[in-house]
Write a protein that holds these residues in place. Structure first.
Motif, PDB file in Angstrom:
ATOM      1  N   GLN A  55      43.167  37.214  53.287  1.00 60.25           N
ATOM      2  CA  GLN A  55      42.246  37.440  52.415  1.00 60.25           C
ATOM      3  C   GLN A  55      41.341  36.090  52.356  1.00 60.25           C
ATOM      4  O   GLN A  55      39.827  36.479  52.307  1.00 60.25           O
ATOM      5  CB  GLN A  55      42.919  37.329  51.009  1.00 60.25           C
ATOM      6  N   LEU A  56      41.474  35.101  52.839  1.00 59.51           N
ATOM      7  CA  LEU A  56      40.533  33.918  52.851  1.00 59.51           C
ATOM      8  C   LEU A  56      39.504  34.031  54.144  1.00 59.51           C
ATOM      9  O   LEU A  56      38.500  33.933  54.042  1.00 59.51           O
ATOM     10  CB  LEU A  56      41.390  32.514  53.165  1.00 59.51           C
ATOM     11  N   TYR A 106      51.307  30.462  43.391  1.00 60.40           N
ATOM     12  CA  TYR A 106      51.241  31.810  44.385  1.00 60.40           C
ATOM     13  C   TYR A 106      50.652  32.810  43.513  1.00 60.40           C
ATOM     14  O   TYR A 106      49.725  33.680  44.141  1.00 60.40           O
ATOM     15  CB  TYR A 106      52.648  32.018  44.857  1.00 60.40           C
ATOM     16  N   ASP A 107      50.927  33.134  42.516  1.00 62.88           N
ATOM     17  CA  ASP A 107      50.339  34.319  41.499  1.00 62.88           C
ATOM     18  C   ASP A 107      48.812  34.176  41.521  1.00 62.88           C
ATOM     19  O   ASP A 107      48.120  35.073  41.660  1.00 62.88           O
ATOM     20  CB  ASP A 107      51.081  34.076  40.177  1.00 62.88           C
ATOM     21  N   ASP A 136      40.556  36.533  42.090  1.00 62.79           N
ATOM     22  CA  ASP A 136      39.807  35.340  41.410  1.00 62.79           C
ATOM     23  C   ASP A 136      40.292  34.108  41.996  1.00 62.79           C
ATOM     24  O   ASP A 136      39.326  33.208  42.168  1.00 62.79           O
ATOM     25  CB  ASP A 136      40.088  35.505  39.886  1.00 62.79           C
ATOM     26  N   GLY A 137      41.451  34.117  42.247  1.00 57.23           N
ATOM     27  CA  GLY A 137      41.983  32.824  42.819  1.00 57.23           C
ATOM     28  C   GLY A 137      41.677  32.540  44.220  1.00 57.23           C
ATOM     29  O   GLY A 137      41.258  31.267  44.429  1.00 57.23           O
ATOM     30  N   PHE A 140      35.498  26.355  45.570  1.00 60.92           N
ATOM     31  CA  PHE A 140      35.841  24.919  45.406  1.00 60.92           C
ATOM     32  C   PHE A 140      35.777  24.162  46.747  1.00 60.92           C
ATOM     33  O   PHE A 140      35.425  23.007  46.735  1.00 60.92           O
ATOM     34  CB  PHE A 140      37.209  24.795  44.624  1.00 60.92           C
ATOM     35  N   SER A 141      36.360  24.797  47.742  1.00 56.82           N
ATOM     36  CA  SER A 141      36.578  23.999  48.932  1.00 56.82           C
ATOM     37  C   SER A 141      35.318  23.806  49.692  1.00 56.82           C
ATOM     38  O   SER A 141      35.135  22.882  50.754  1.00 56.82           O
ATOM     39  CB  SER A 141      37.552  24.812  49.744  1.00 56.82           C
TER      40      SER A 141
END
Length: 141
Positions: free
Chosen positions: A24-25, A95-96, A102-103, A110-111
């Protein structure tokens, strides 16, 4: 009832969740990852859920395709006394969160913030918003 040793277990689920996170990233589809590995997207889904185990050679190939060291898939696991491996207690929350869209989006954005003062202010903002929501939900506001 004795557990089948060939059955997928919590470690397989953990490794699968790490595969999903990295995919996903990278904004890679399950179909694209499957093509790179020579498997169907359904097989990728089973790996990510932990319902099918990932063999050593396939895990090595996954690491190459996802551009991470093999150890990445085991990050967050610690040696346990009898189960062999166990997740630390805070892991499920993390992990959730990181497995949600959204996470992933928040972590990615943020990174990209390079200024440590700005990062600290974002963290303070999130904490303040969470405290405000908790207070309003408990009727304190």
């Amino acid at each position: 009832m004795k557990r089948n040793p060939r059955e997928a277990n919590q470690i397989d689920e953990h490794v699968g969740s790490r595969v999903r996170l990295r995919r996903q990233l990278l904004k890679m589809s399950q179909e694209k990852l499957g093509d790179e590995l020579g498997v169907t997207f359904q097989q990728v889904q089973k790996y990510e859920r932990g319902s099918n185990r990932i063999g050593a050679s396939r895990l090595f190939r996954l690491a190459g395709v996802l551009d991470v060291p093999v150890s990445f898939f085991f990050d967050g696991l610690t040696a346990g006394p009898s189960a062999g491996m166990a997740e630390n207690e805070q892991s499920p929350i993390v992990y959730d969160f990181i497995q949600s869209s959204d996470g992933v989006a928040l972590a990615e954005a943020f990174s990209k913030i390079t200024d440590s003062k700005v990062r600290r202010r974002v963290l303070e903002l999130v904490r303040a918003l969470a405290a405000e929501q908790n207070a309003s939900e408990s009727g304190e506001a």
